[in-house]
Design a protein around this motif. Structure first.
Motif, PDB file in Angstrom:
ATOM      1  N   GLY A  46      -0.842  15.165   2.160  1.00  0.00           N
ATOM      2  CA  GLY A  46      -0.101  15.028   0.943  1.00  0.00           C
ATOM      3  C   GLY A  46       0.489  13.765   0.440  1.00  0.00           C
ATOM      4  O   GLY A  46       1.078  13.913  -0.531  1.00  0.00           O
ATOM      5  N   GLY A  47       0.737  12.801   1.465  1.00  0.00           N
ATOM      6  CA  GLY A  47       1.530  11.461   1.334  1.00  0.00           C
ATOM      7  C   GLY A  47       0.821  10.894   0.230  1.00  0.00           C
ATOM      8  O   GLY A  47      -0.338  10.606   0.324  1.00  0.00           O
ATOM      9  N   ARG A  48       1.628  10.714  -0.908  1.00  0.00           N
ATOM     10  CA  ARG A  48       0.960   9.681  -1.874  1.00  0.00           C
ATOM     11  C   ARG A  48       1.928   8.604  -2.442  1.00  0.00           C
ATOM     12  O   ARG A  48       1.475   7.717  -3.006  1.00  0.00           O
ATOM     13  N   THR A  49       3.282   8.343  -1.655  1.00  0.00           N
ATOM     14  CA  THR A  49       4.093   7.375  -2.085  1.00  0.00           C
ATOM     15  C   THR A  49       4.661   6.651  -0.733  1.00  0.00           C
ATOM     16  O   THR A  49       4.355   7.231   0.393  1.00  0.00           O
ATOM     17  N   GLN A  50       5.493   5.449  -0.826  1.00  0.00           N
ATOM     18  CA  GLN A  50       5.873   4.885   0.051  1.00  0.00           C
ATOM     19  C   GLN A  50       7.066   5.718   0.870  1.00  0.00           C
ATOM     20  O   GLN A  50       7.222   5.670   2.097  1.00  0.00           O
ATOM     21  N   VAL A  51       7.395   6.772  -0.039  1.00  0.00           N
ATOM     22  CA  VAL A  51       8.167   7.584   0.830  1.00  0.00           C
ATOM     23  C   VAL A  51       7.803   8.413   2.114  1.00  0.00           C
ATOM     24  O   VAL A  51       8.433   8.267   3.152  1.00  0.00           O
ATOM     25  N   SER A  52       6.628   8.479   2.050  1.00  0.00           N
ATOM     26  CA  SER A  52       5.915   9.292   3.346  1.00  0.00           C
ATOM     27  C   SER A  52       5.901   8.146   4.633  1.00  0.00           C
ATOM     28  O   SER A  52       6.573   8.849   5.581  1.00  0.00           O
ATOM     29  N   GLY A  53       5.726   6.907   4.178  1.00  0.00           N
ATOM     30  CA  GLY A  53       5.775   5.996   5.179  1.00  0.00           C
ATOM     31  C   GLY A  53       7.322   5.792   5.947  1.00  0.00           C
ATOM     32  O   GLY A  53       7.574   5.543   7.024  1.00  0.00           O
ATOM     33  N   VAL A  54       8.222   5.745   4.745  1.00  0.00           N
ATOM     34  CA  VAL A  54       9.603   5.563   5.276  1.00  0.00           C
ATOM     35  C   VAL A  54      10.155   6.765   6.124  1.00  0.00           C
ATOM     36  O   VAL A  54      10.869   6.543   7.079  1.00  0.00           O
ATOM     37  N   LEU A  55       9.814   7.998   5.666  1.00  0.00           N
ATOM     38  CA  LEU A  55      10.005   9.474   6.291  1.00  0.00           C
ATOM     39  C   LEU A  55       9.620   9.331   7.775  1.00  0.00           C
ATOM     40  O   LEU A  55      10.094   9.680   8.774  1.00  0.00           O
ATOM     41  N   CYS A  56       8.234   8.901   8.074  1.00  0.00           N
ATOM     42  CA  CYS A  56       7.616   8.786   9.127  1.00  0.00           C
ATOM     43  C   CYS A  56       8.251   7.878  10.330  1.00  0.00           C
ATOM     44  O   CYS A  56       8.633   8.463  11.283  1.00  0.00           O
ATOM     45  N   ALA A  57       8.711   6.607   9.536  1.00  0.00           N
ATOM     46  CA  ALA A  57       9.526   5.829  10.355  1.00  0.00           C
ATOM     47  C   ALA A  57      10.809   6.501  10.944  1.00  0.00           C
ATOM     48  O   ALA A  57      11.453   6.288  12.082  1.00  0.00           O
ATOM     49  N   THR A 111       0.839  -1.176   0.166  1.00  0.00           N
ATOM     50  CA  THR A 111       0.056  -0.003  -0.229  1.00  0.00           C
ATOM     51  C   THR A 111       0.813   1.237  -0.084  1.00  0.00           C
ATOM     52  O   THR A 111       1.847   1.397   0.890  1.00  0.00           O
ATOM     53  N   ARG A 112       0.661   2.063  -1.052  1.00  0.00           N
ATOM     54  CA  ARG A 112       1.627   3.185  -1.315  1.00  0.00           C
ATOM     55  C   ARG A 112       1.604   4.219  -0.251  1.00  0.00           C
ATOM     56  O   ARG A 112       2.623   4.743   0.189  1.00  0.00           O
ATOM     57  N   THR A 113       0.362   4.539   0.357  1.00  0.00           N
ATOM     58  CA  THR A 113       0.460   5.474   1.360  1.00  0.00           C
ATOM     59  C   THR A 113      -0.098   4.862   2.882  1.00  0.00           C
ATOM     60  O   THR A 113      -0.333   5.924   3.826  1.00  0.00           O
ATOM     61  N   GLN A 114       0.281   3.856   2.939  1.00  0.00           N
ATOM     62  CA  GLN A 114      -0.270   3.433   4.280  1.00  0.00           C
ATOM     63  C   GLN A 114       0.805   3.350   5.674  1.00  0.00           C
ATOM     64  O   GLN A 114       2.077   3.445   5.200  1.00  0.00           O
ATOM     65  N   ILE A 115       0.437   3.934   6.669  1.00  0.00           N
ATOM     66  CA  ILE A 115       1.495   4.064   7.874  1.00  0.00           C
ATOM     67  C   ILE A 115       1.186   3.034   8.783  1.00  0.00           C
ATOM     68  O   ILE A 115       0.057   2.674   9.222  1.00  0.00           O
ATOM     69  N   SER A 116       2.418   2.169   9.092  1.00  0.00           N
ATOM     70  CA  SER A 116       1.980   0.994   9.907  1.00  0.00           C
ATOM     71  C   SER A 116       2.536   1.236  11.286  1.00  0.00           C
ATOM     72  O   SER A 116       3.614   1.968  11.372  1.00  0.00           O
ATOM     73  N   GLY A 117       2.422   0.460  12.218  1.00  0.00           N
ATOM     74  CA  GLY A 117       2.687   0.506  13.456  1.00  0.00           C
ATOM     75  C   GLY A 117       1.772  -0.109  14.665  1.00  0.00           C
ATOM     76  O   GLY A 117       0.981  -0.545  14.292  1.00  0.00           O
TER      77      GLY A 117
END
Length: 566
Positions: A313-324, A65-71
């Protein structure tokens, strides 16, 4: 060639800005939640933060999932607390071994391409479980809210400890908890996008504690906040533990999978994208395996953080990586800050989260909900609280299957049509080639001009095990009343093995009563079970016809006393 776009191609500066804002916003949302869920899981606040970093990073890189944030999430934290106390007996290393096994189960589900089936969990089961999770969080966190340590042993232990806690209330802790809940409830909506209410409540509550209220229990009192990177931990696991660990591991895996895939569907609805469920399970499963080896709380798709990411505005996996990565940077320097966070503040945040998790919309619509579906939800909710989550989910799935089968039974039986065919209308039709004014092709002279010696049994639509027994009990008397029975499969769309064997039994009942059987439309039918299981082997080959005209010709021959049919 059309298909899913790769995030590494056609990546613009605007997307980068959106991913940066989305990742930072999601990190702000995840910070207090991961600390709170760490406490709720029984592994500790910092373990929740470790889980947000490890699961968030790996799931973003390898998930589907491109925009999913996991935790860490509420369902998994509650499930983890049950595992720590009930299945591992307080032994963290055994609990982490169950997490490893659960992660491997998730990876296996993805490799077997079962991701789409996990999402078929009935909504009443999901609603009952999530509502129970919310109520469990509220009940368990009432104890630290009143200034006492969390009662080990889940809901029952918390309920037993509640009278003593009420009789000896820590007023300072209660004041901090109420203040925290108040900030969560009344934080201005205009500020929530820039600063989520949970973050504001965490900051306000901690600041008040540091400046004015110092005699309350804080996270640092139990030595729960190490500095620097997490130390590798080796889960304790032996082959003799497999039997006891398998049930909670499978339950944890299914809960995490459903949680992740439902969150992925929420993200898809906001971005008009399409997630890959099997890859998502592989990614989050691998993340949970890794999390167990650093003592972190297992995770899944975090709905609130994912929604915040997309809206920012997050639309790709980059947002999830940056969050982590942002949360990881906080881990390196958060120890001094996290040590002074009062347990009452985290309890207040969790109680607000628990209230929000309860599916009030479904619960309050009891008069508009089908009673059997509502019963599944109530059963799952009740067992989750009074028993354990493993039994509750299993019983909920079984009850949902049974109620679903009853519904299918009614729908399938509505498609069965048993029609007596009057001799004067069915048989008294000129054969092909006869003129319209020609004589009838069958002698209808007899004592009863309204006789219906032929019966037509039309099996339309779909038939499964849900209706097979009721169908047999309803129809078997009809097939005994005719001399010839036509089994019509022209409009049959699907028939499973149970229904196919039921048809075979109906044929046997007709033959035992002395009737002759004709099979119509089977060659063009989708009732493959009938053909593959050969349940119609008692019917002669020349009794298989394509349409009603062919059935009429055979019926005439049978009723006319063809010596070859004797």
């Amino acid at each position: 060639m059309p298909g899913r776009r790769s995030p590494t191609l056609d990546y613009s500066g605007e997307q980068l800005r959106g991913d940066i804002f989305g990742g930072l916003t999601a990190a702000v949302v995840m910070l207090p939640l991961s600390l709170a869920f760490g406490v709720a899981s029984g592994l500790g606040a910092i373990a929740g933060l470790y889980g947000a970093v490890a699961v968030g990073l790996i799931a973003a890189m390898f998930g589907g999932t491109r925009t999913q944030i996991s935790g860490p999430t509420a369902p998994l934290s509650v499930a983890m607390s049950v595992i720590v106390i009930d299945y591992a007996g307080g032994d963290t290393s055994k609990a982490l071994a169950i997490v490893v096994l659960a992660g491997l189960v998730q990876v296996l589900l993805g490799l077997l391409r079962l991701g789409s089936f996990v999402a078929y969990t009935p909504y009443p089961v999901v609603s009952g479980f999530t509502s129970a999770v919310g109520l469990i969080i509220i009940v368990v966190q009432l104890i630290p809210l009143l200034g006492h340590e969390v009662a080990l042993g889940g809901v029952s232990a918390s309920i037993r400890a509640l009278p003593d806690a009420i009789g000896d209330v820590g007023l300072d802790a209660l004041a901090l908890g109420v203040l925290t809940i108040g900030v969560c409830l009344f934080w201005p909506r205009s500020l929530r996008r820039a600063l989520p209410s949970s973050v504001a409540a965490l900051g306000v509550g901690t600041l008040v504690s540091v400046l004015w209220i110092s005699n309350v229990a804080v996270v640092g009192d139990v030595g729960d906040v190490p500095s620097g990177l997490p130390k590798p931990q080796l889960p304790s696991f032996g082959w003799g533990d497999v039997g006891g660990a398998l049930a909670p591991a499978v339950t944890l895996a299914l809960l995490g999978s459903v949680n992740s895939l439902l969150t992925a569907m929420v993200a898809d609805s906001m971005t008009r994208d399409q997630h890959r469920p099997n890859r998502e399970l592989i990614g989050v499963g691998a993340a949970n395996v890794f999390a167990a080896f650093i003592g972190a709380v297992p995770g899944a798709g975090a709905t609130s953080a994912t929604v915040a990411n997309v809206k920012a505005g997050g639309r790709t996996q980059v947002s999830g990586v940056l969050c982590a990565l942002v949360l990881g940077a906080l881990v390196l320097g958060l120890g001094r800050f996290a040590e002074v966070i009062p347990h009452a503040v985290l309890a207040g945040i969790l109680i607000k989260i628990g209230f929000d998790i309860v599916d009030w919309q479904y619960i309050t619509r009891v008069r508009r909900t089908q009673l059997d579906q509502y019963g599944v939800m109530a059963l799952t909710l009740t067992l989750s609280i009074v028993s354990d989550l493993v039994i509750a989910v299993g019983a909920g799935l079984i009850a949902a299957a049974m109620t679903g089968a009853r519904q299918f039974e009614r729908l399938e039986l509505d498609n069965v049509v048993s029609t007596p065919l009057l001799d004067m209308t069915f048989l008294n039709v000129p054969e092909s080639g006869d003129g319209d004014d020609g004589p009838p092709s069958f002698d209808l002279d007899g004592p009863d001009p309204f006789a219906a010696r032929t019966g037509l049994l039309s099996l339309r639509g779909t038939y499964t095990a849900a209706s097979s027994i009721k169908l047999f009990n309803t129809i078997n008397h009809d097939v005994e009343e005719h001399e010839v029975v036509i089994f019509d499969f022209t409009d049959t769309r699907h028939m499973d093995d149970s229904a196919a064997f039921m048809v075979g039994q109906l044929v046997d009942v007709a033959l035992d009563s002395g009737a002759k059987c004709i099979v119509m439309g089977l060659e063009e039918s989708q009732a493959v079970g009938i053909k593959e299981l050969n349940v119609l082997r008692s019917v002669p080959e020349d009794h298989f016809v394509a349409d009603l005209d062919g059935a009429r010709v055979v019926a005439r021959r049978l009723l006319d006393g063809d010596p070859d049919e004797a």
